[in-house]
Design a protein around this motif. Structure first.
Motif, PDB file in Angstrom:
ATOM      1  N   LEU A   1      25.984  27.983  37.376  1.00 35.43           N
ATOM      2  CA  LEU A   1      26.167  26.626  37.875  1.00 35.43           C
ATOM      3  C   LEU A   1      27.645  26.247  37.864  1.00 35.43           C
ATOM      4  O   LEU A   1      28.361  26.505  36.894  1.00 35.43           O
ATOM      5  CB  LEU A   1      25.364  25.639  37.020  1.00 35.43           C
ATOM      6  CG  LEU A   1      23.844  25.879  37.004  1.00 35.43           C
ATOM      7  CD1 LEU A   1      23.165  24.935  36.019  1.00 35.43           C
ATOM      8  CD2 LEU A   1      23.256  25.693  38.395  1.00 35.43           C
ATOM      9  N   GLN A   2      28.088  25.634  38.953  1.00 39.56           N
ATOM     10  CA  GLN A   2      29.486  25.237  39.093  1.00 39.56           C
ATOM     11  C   GLN A   2      29.663  23.769  38.707  1.00 39.56           C
ATOM     12  O   GLN A   2      28.713  22.983  38.704  1.00 39.56           O
ATOM     13  CB  GLN A   2      29.943  25.433  40.543  1.00 39.56           C
ATOM     14  CG  GLN A   2      29.723  26.837  41.082  1.00 39.56           C
ATOM     15  CD  GLN A   2      30.491  27.887  40.325  1.00 39.56           C
ATOM     16  OE1 GLN A   2      31.676  27.718  40.055  1.00 39.56           O
ATOM     17  NE2 GLN A   2      29.815  28.974  39.974  1.00 39.56           N
TER      18      GLN A   2
ATOM     19  N   GLN B   1      29.520  34.884  44.224  1.00 38.66           N
ATOM     20  CA  GLN B   1      30.044  33.530  44.366  1.00 38.66           C
ATOM     21  C   GLN B   1      31.554  33.557  44.146  1.00 38.66           C
ATOM     22  O   GLN B   1      32.074  34.390  43.405  1.00 38.66           O
ATOM     23  CB  GLN B   1      29.412  32.599  43.316  1.00 38.66           C
ATOM     24  CG  GLN B   1      27.910  32.515  43.371  1.00 38.66           C
ATOM     25  CD  GLN B   1      27.438  31.473  44.361  1.00 38.66           C
ATOM     26  OE1 GLN B   1      28.246  30.778  44.949  1.00 38.66           O
ATOM     27  NE2 GLN B   1      26.130  31.375  44.538  1.00 38.66           N
ATOM     28  N   ILE B   2      32.259  32.627  44.783  1.00 38.25           N
ATOM     29  CA  ILE B   2      33.703  32.492  44.579  1.00 38.25           C
ATOM     30  C   ILE B   2      33.950  31.151  43.912  1.00 38.25           C
ATOM     31  O   ILE B   2      33.605  30.105  44.471  1.00 38.25           O
ATOM     32  CB  ILE B   2      34.467  32.563  45.919  1.00 38.25           C
ATOM     33  CG1 ILE B   2      34.171  33.881  46.637  1.00 38.25           C
ATOM     34  CG2 ILE B   2      35.966  32.396  45.691  1.00 38.25           C
ATOM     35  CD1 ILE B   2      34.767  33.961  48.024  1.00 38.25           C
ATOM     36  N   GLU B   3      34.505  31.165  42.732  1.00 36.95           N
ATOM     37  CA  GLU B   3      34.720  29.925  41.993  1.00 36.95           C
ATOM     38  C   GLU B   3      35.608  28.986  42.799  1.00 36.95           C
ATOM     39  O   GLU B   3      36.689  29.356  43.254  1.00 36.95           O
ATOM     40  CB  GLU B   3      35.365  30.207  40.635  1.00 36.95           C
ATOM     41  CG  GLU B   3      35.492  28.948  39.782  1.00 36.95           C
ATOM     42  CD  GLU B   3      36.015  29.225  38.384  1.00 36.95           C
ATOM     43  OE1 GLU B   3      36.252  28.262  37.656  1.00 36.95           O
ATOM     44  OE2 GLU B   3      36.187  30.418  38.038  1.00 36.95           O
TER      45      GLU B   3
ATOM     46  N   LEU C   1      31.309  33.274  50.452  1.00 38.42           N
ATOM     47  CA  LEU C   1      30.831  34.290  49.531  1.00 38.42           C
ATOM     48  C   LEU C   1      31.736  35.510  49.677  1.00 38.42           C
ATOM     49  O   LEU C   1      32.242  35.800  50.769  1.00 38.42           O
ATOM     50  CB  LEU C   1      29.391  34.697  49.856  1.00 38.42           C
ATOM     51  CG  LEU C   1      28.297  33.657  49.601  1.00 38.42           C
ATOM     52  CD1 LEU C   1      26.950  34.216  50.077  1.00 38.42           C
ATOM     53  CD2 LEU C   1      28.220  33.279  48.132  1.00 38.42           C
ATOM     54  N   GLN C   2      31.940  36.231  48.590  1.00 39.16           N
ATOM     55  CA  GLN C   2      32.730  37.465  48.645  1.00 39.16           C
ATOM     56  C   GLN C   2      31.772  38.646  48.772  1.00 39.16           C
ATOM     57  O   GLN C   2      30.914  38.862  47.925  1.00 39.16           O
ATOM     58  CB  GLN C   2      33.598  37.612  47.388  1.00 39.16           C
ATOM     59  CG  GLN C   2      34.446  38.888  47.418  1.00 39.16           C
ATOM     60  CD  GLN C   2      35.487  38.894  46.319  1.00 39.16           C
ATOM     61  OE1 GLN C   2      36.188  37.915  46.121  1.00 39.16           O
ATOM     62  NE2 GLN C   2      35.581  40.002  45.608  1.00 39.16           N
TER      63      GLN C   2
END
Length: 672
Positions: free
Chosen positions: A226-227, A587-589, A595-596
């Protein structure tokens, strides 16, 4: 059996536009469920409110030369009128721009802050130097950096489907001022959602909280990590200022769900109820949120976490529903199927739509289709041809031959008992929001009643001498069957039910679990309870919706973008398209859209940053085959170097689909 205490909400309609038929799926679904609970004698309270904050509200008000307060007051009146005319009966309807919402939003924020669940950090955003305001992505337009299409939004291109950041747009301008945006840093406030990971894992997996498909989706998001959630916006902004941060405002999605609590608190003041008995951590009240599947993330993750962190109870369940399609397609303004509630009301009986939605609704998140041909056939057949027809066929004989009084005995006690016994399975279907199945059960009873009348043929018996008692008994039985059918349909078509109760000369019907037949009972003169759907009225709705489009928008000639100019074969031959296997997706913060992806393209691997996060979860991509532009010059982006481009179709956002090769294709193969 003690009566249940239930608090129910629907998602708050945004105060920047009218109610349309897509919205009404939710409000009608909720209203039916609430009316059913009340008919059963449960203490069920239904609250809602207008969602009134945010940049779009502020800018629309400015454009119309009125204050935001004037705009939201005007829209609230329109919303209330639409809901009222569709018989959506709220116990309280309020506004998020209220003192109750301000107080509760500040209380929740300060409790989260004091428990170290709020963080601050500086981010870079697009800024309008003329209006002196930070710009949401949708308030920036320019040329697509991928296909050069003009007039595209700051987050995705409607021509080629590409997604990007606003800073990548070519010739970007602010929609507000027409000036070129600049980049500017700003300190933002964030809710540390990850602090509640364990709590959310427990809550989302607990029995009954979420539908199975929603529970699975939540599990995916939780596994991805979760961000932090950005909960602040900079002035100028129409909303509530954050208590300890001058010039910073709560993001609309922070205070909007608090509107559920605020509307109920407003109701408590009017009814002298104890707010904490419903929202306190020890509350035994059932709390249900009805929402669309597009806002599940907020209601199944952010909202329970916010409530838990601030010392309030969490929902008993969140019920999500699908979207409305019309004639099998998304609602379309150009086709005249983007229909406002008011446009429908100007031509058709709202109870037609209430019944049709009920007949199609399930407890899943599947989309619901409004097919106009099916709509007419179903309403005419079920409500007019089956239910109302019973009263129409029998009432005339009762009135003319028996002075409007029913027989003193029940002609078919077994048939009557079958109608009573059906209350349990029908009630269970209503309770579980399986309205479509409930309607089928009710119509099966209507078929039995009509078959009974068809077999007995009272119109023939009426012509025979000495058969008055038999005629009286048959028609009285028909009226008693009609009465129970109306009781079962009452949550769905409350106006017809009320008019039927007046015709039957009875008190408002409760759920007929223990109903007795009406015997030696006087009924009133029958008046038509519902007329057939007229197709010309449907045509008028479609035409009016198209006319509304022409009044408010420039006409759109085609559904899709025109084909690009022709190119030489040699130009196409320069593009090296390869089959690629996605061996890793991450995921990329800090990235909202990217998306990577690590791709196997045969003899080497590539790192590509793809703007598909809104359409795909990272874990569902791994192992998939797709198509990549392999010889595209690497491009340095904000979050790293992208070494190619994967191909996808669709307008963007959630409506995006990766191209996938047929079986047998292998990573590294060239696409010719």
């Amino acid at each position: 059996m003690s009566k249940r205490k239930i608090l129910v909400t629907s998602a708050l309609p945004y105060a920047n536009g009218p109610i349309h038929l897509g919205h009404l799926v939710e409000y009608i679904q909720t209203d039916i469920w609430v009316r059913f609970q009340k008919q059963r004698g449960n203490n069920c309270i239904y609250v809602c409110a207008d969602d009134t904050h945010g940049t779009p509200i502020m800018l629309r008000a400015d454009n119309e030369g009125i204050s935001p307060d004037q705009l939201i007051a005007q829209v609230e009146q329109e919303h209330r009128a639409d809901f009222n005319d569709f018989d959506v009966l709220f116990d309280n309807y309020h506004s998020t721009h209220s003192e109750e919402n301000k107080d509760l939003s500040e209380l929740i924020y300060t409790r989260l802050r004091d428990a170290d669940h709020i963080s601050k950090r500086t981010i870079t955003q697009a800024f309008d130097p003329v209006k002196n305001m930070f710009l949401p992505d949708r308030f920036i337009t320019g040329d697509c950096p991928k296909c050069a299409a003009k007039g595209q939004y700051g987050d995705n291109c409607e021509a080629c489907g590409a997604t990007y950041s606003p800073t990548e747009l070519k010739n970007a301008v602010s929609v507000v001022s027409g000036e070129k945006p600049i980049e500017k840093d700003s300190e933002h406030y964030f809710f540390n959602l990850a602090d509640f990971t364990d709590m959310l894992k427990d809550w989302t997996t607990a029995a009954g909280h979420l539908q199975p498909e929603v529970k699975n989706k939540m599990a995916e998001w939780l596994e991805n990590g979760l961000q932090q959630w950005d909960i602040s916006r900079d002035a100028p902004y129409f909303g509530f200022e954050i208590p300890d941060a001058p010039g910073k405002y709560f993001y609309v999605w922070m205070d909007a769900p608090v509107g559920y609590m605020a509307s109920f608190k407003n109701f408590c003041k009017k009814q002298n109820l104890d707010f904490d008995a419903f929202w306190g951590q020890d509350s035994d009240v059932e709390l249900y949120h009805f929402i669309g599947k597009d806002i599940i993330y907020f209601h199944a993750l952010f909202w329970p976490a916010m409530l838990s962190g601030a010392g309030f109870r969490t929902p008993s369940a969140v019920f999500a529903h699908g979207f409305l399609t019309v004639n099998g397609e998304k609602m379309s303004k150009s086709r005249g199927t983007f229909i406002k509630a008011r446009t429908y009301l100007e031509h058709l009986n709202p109870e037609y739509l209430r019944y049709y939605f009920a007949a199609k609704l399930t407890n899943s998140i599947d989309d619901l289709d409004l097919n106009f041909d099916d709509f007419s056939q179903r309403v005419n057949s079920d409500l007019v041809g089956k239910v109302v027809n019973i009263a129409s066929r029998c009432s005339g004989f009762i009135k003319k031959r028996f002075a409007g009084k029913l027989s003193a005995s029940c002609a078919e006690p077994e048939l009557f008992q079958q109608f009573i016994d059906a209350n349990k399975p029908i009630a269970e279907l209503y309770e579980n929001r399986e309205f479509g199945k409930a309607m089928r059960e009710i119509m099966a009873l209507a078929d039995k009643a009509n078959q009974y009348i068809e077999d007995k043929k009272p119109w023939l018996i009426a012509k025979e001498e000495g058969k008055d008692a038999e005629l009286h008994a048959i028609c009285s039985m028909g009226i008693n069957c009609f009465r129970l059918l109306v009781a079962y349909l009452k949550p769905v078509i409350p106006v017809l039910a009320k008019n039927a109760e007046s015709f039957l000369n009875i008190e408002p019907q409760v759920w007929p679990a223990d109903a007795q037949p009406l015997l030696d009972h006087a009924i009133n003169k029958f008046k038509p309870l519902m007329t057939r759907v007229e197709t010309d009225k449907i045509d008028a709705i479609v035409k009016a919706s198209k006319d509304n489009l022409q009044k408010t928008e420039a006409p759109k000639a085609k559904l899709f973008d025109p084909i690009a100019n022709t190119i030489e074969f040699d130009d196409f031959a320069k593009i090296d398209l390869r089959i690629a296997k996605i061996i890793k997706a991450e995921q990329i913060e800090g990235a909202e859209k990217l998306l990577q992806l690590t791709l196997d393209i045969g003899d080497e691997t590539r790192n590509i940053l793809a703007g598909i996060k809104s359409a795909y979860a990272a874990e569902e991509l791994e192992g998939k085959l797709t198509v990549v532009v392999a010889n595209l010059k690497p491009r340095k982006m904000r979050f790293g170097l992208s070494e190619g481009m994967i191909l996808a179709a669709g307008p963007g956002g959630k409506d995006l689909w990766l191209l996938s090769p047929d079986q047998g294709a292998q990573a590294g193969m060239r696409v010719k």
